[in-house]
Design an enzyme around this catalytic site. Structure first.
Site, mmCIF file in Angstrom:
data_model
loop_
_atom_site.group_PDB
_atom_site.id
_atom_site.type_symbol
_atom_site.label_atom_id
_atom_site.label_comp_id
_atom_site.label_asym_id
_atom_site.label_seq_id
_atom_site.Cartn_x
_atom_site.Cartn_y
_atom_site.Cartn_z
ATOM 1 N N HIS A 56 -4.274 -4.010 4.406
ATOM 2 C CA HIS A 56 -4.353 -5.477 4.369
ATOM 3 C C HIS A 56 -3.731 -6.106 5.616
ATOM 4 O O HIS A 56 -3.417 -7.286 5.624
ATOM 5 C CB HIS A 56 -3.615 -6.008 3.137
ATOM 6 C CG HIS A 56 -4.083 -5.435 1.849
ATOM 7 N ND1 HIS A 56 -5.394 -5.516 1.437
ATOM 8 C CD2 HIS A 56 -3.423 -4.750 0.872
ATOM 9 C CE1 HIS A 56 -5.519 -4.922 0.248
ATOM 10 N NE2 HIS A 56 -4.344 -4.439 -0.098
ATOM 11 N N HIS A 215 -8.875 -5.453 -2.860
ATOM 12 C CA HIS A 215 -9.095 -4.010 -2.844
ATOM 13 C C HIS A 215 -10.553 -3.675 -3.161
ATOM 14 O O HIS A 215 -10.883 -2.519 -3.388
ATOM 15 C CB HIS A 215 -8.198 -3.312 -3.865
ATOM 16 C CG HIS A 215 -6.756 -3.659 -3.742
ATOM 17 N ND1 HIS A 215 -6.180 -4.681 -4.466
ATOM 18 C CD2 HIS A 215 -5.777 -3.141 -2.964
ATOM 19 C CE1 HIS A 215 -4.900 -4.768 -4.148
ATOM 20 N NE2 HIS A 215 -4.628 -3.858 -3.235
#
Length: 330
Positions: A56, A215
């Site tokens: 991320h 995700h």
């Protein structure tokens, strides 16, 4: 799958080594590579610690530095860090004023940060970020997911910590910012986890996933690709409808349009303009706008929209100087 890597098992450690080498004036790698901390920790203030699975970037290690986090614990790609990482970070950067954990609402993160908090011997508190309006319960979560609003929480609370606020004050501030923040994302493509070697999910050439998680978790629905104006409008509508439950129906906001890693800057600015005009028509004042890749999902094409309702005090904290690898101003 085409990625720059040597071995999937070494992807995180080699990436972190490069990160701290490039940003050695700001960050340092903790013993055993368990965490990333400020190059010069300040134990005279409350220490802010966050973390989560890698993939991320720049979240979270990229937000370690003056005005934001004191340390971040990176897990393997899309995998929660372990309690011993969090405990090691707390022991390294925490002092008498205490430690504040900032945790995204994912089951693994919550469980492991809670275990670390129980083991830590000093003063400690936790702020749980759950800004995603797409779904109430989803893969890896009970309740709403913590997504791009995490960066806004870390910036505002980080500024207050830098100013010397107490642990109790920072906990209350963090909870307040979370309550004032809502987000929603959309994916045009999947992402590919290095260890998996194939896309997490498959979208047709004319499909998009509305409400996707960071995700690659399923969103609200899979629909046909449409115009940027229509996409932004649906996202803004969901965000505004949700935050109205807290009594926010207009007023000054911070608008964040966040890229997932694979979307060109021009498209992100276009989405920002669509969101800006929609929100303005609804009575919101765009006090601040920020556009870029801040909470990514590897190579996913897509973006999220986040709004945070603010007042003068919160804006002053947002505007306070910050120096991290991923965010610099002042």
């Amino acid at each position: 799958m085409k990625k720059f890597m040597n071995d999937a098992e070494q992807f995180l450690s080699e990436s972190l080594a490069g990160f701290v080498a490039v940003h050695a004036d700001v960050v340092a790698l903790g013993e055993g590579g368990l965490y990333v901390s400020r190059a010069a920790p300040n134990k005279a203030k409350v220490a802010l610690i966050s973390g989560g699975g890698s993939g991320h970037e720049p979240l979270h290690a990229g937000f370690v530095g003056t005005g934001m986090l004191d340390a971040a614990c990176p897990g393997q790609v899309f995998t929660s860090p372990t309690p011993d990482q969090m405990l090691a970070a707390a022991n390294a950067v925490g002092g008498a004023p205490g430690v504040l954990f900032i945790v995204k609402n994912y089951s693994g993160d919550c469980m492991n940060f809670e275990m670390a908090a129980e083991l830590y011997e000093g003063k400690i508190a936790t702020v749980l970020v759950n800004d995603d309006v797409a779904v109430e319960d989803s893969t890896w979560t009970t309740g709403r997911r913590g997504v791009a609003g995490t960066m806004i929480v870390e910036k505002i609370v980080g500024a207050a910590a830098e100013a010397g606020k107490s642990l109790d004050e920072l906990k209350a501030l963090g909870d307040r910012v979370v309550a004032a923040t809502r987000s929603m994302g959309v994916a045009l493509t999947s992402c590919t986890v290095p260890a998996a070697g194939k896309p997490t999910f498959t979208l047709g050439e004319d499909e998009m996933e509305m409400g996707v998680g960071i995700h690659g978790e399923p969103g609200r629905r899979r629909v046909k690709l449409t115009s940027a104006k229509t996409i932004a409008g649906e996202m803004v509508e969901a965000i505004v409808a949700d935050i109205a439950k807290s009594g926010v129906t207009g007023g000054p906001i911070i608008l964040l349009v966040n890229g997932f890693g694979g979307t060109p800057a021009g498209e992100l600015y276009l989405m920002a303009e669509m969101a800006r005009t929609d929100l303005a028509a609804r009575g919101f004042t765009l006090a601040r706008m920020i556009v870029g890749n801040y909470i990514t999902s590897l190579d996913m094409a897509g973006c999220s929209i986040t709004i945070t309702a603010v007042d003068d005090a919160l804006l002053a904290l947002w505007d306070a100087p910050v120096k991290t690898a991923g965010l610099v101003w002042g």
